[in-house]
Write an enzyme that holds these catalytic residues in place. Structure first.
Site, short mmCIF file in Angstrom:
data_model
loop_
_atom_site.label_atom_id
_atom_site.label_comp_id
_atom_site.label_asym_id
_atom_site.label_seq_id
_atom_site.Cartn_x
_atom_site.Cartn_y
_atom_site.Cartn_z
N GLY A 9 -0.15 0.82 -0.05
CA GLY A 9 -1.26 1.67 -0.39
C GLY A 9 -0.02 2.78 -1.09
CD GLU A 43 11.40 -5.08 -10.91
OE1 GLU A 43 12.06 -6.03 -10.60
OE2 GLU A 43 10.46 -5.01 -10.22
#
Length: 131
Positions: A9, A43
């Site tokens: 989530g 990233e």
């Protein structure tokens, strides 16, 4: 590692960036298609930011970078040039000036992070006839 510790989530990007910040070392595996994916480049920007601001260690691995020279990552030549061309294709066509500037800045950050990472001492691995 991005698979085991991600909380269900949670925003994946936020969780990955938090993991990068908490890591003492980052290993970047540059391959022929590394720059095709914008999330890899995002990233990388974060990794290099943590190196600069937090003193984190970064180890680049150049895995079968084409042709056979890691300097192609530094200069964004060859396969990387193709990837960046694709990333930059729509920037000039963007009607919204703020979005166009944001996209251009993002690409510039990617290029700078690649150059800095490729300037680090790393390992160059090449595929051989015997694998």
């Amino acid at each position: 590692m991005d698979e085991d510790d991600l909380k269900r989530g949670e925003e994946i990007k936020d969780e990955l960036f938090r993991a990068i910040e908490e890591s003492r070392i980052s290993i970047i595996v540059f391959s022929k298609r590394y720059a095709d994916l914008s999330w890899c480049l995002d990233e990388l920007v974060k990794i290099m930011e943590c190196r600069s601001k937090l003193g984190r260690h970064v180890l680049p691995i150049f895995y079968h970078v084409d042709p056979v020279d890691p300097s192609h990552v530094r200069k964004q030549d060859g396969d990387l040039a193709e990837a960046f061309h694709k990333h930059e294709e729509g920037i000039d066509e963007e009607k919204d000036g703020k979005k166009r500037e944001a996209k251009q800045k993002r690409v510039e950050q990617w290029r700078e992070a690649l150059t800095k990472a490729a300037n680090l001492s790393g390992h160059h691995l090449q595929i051989t006839d015997n694998g």
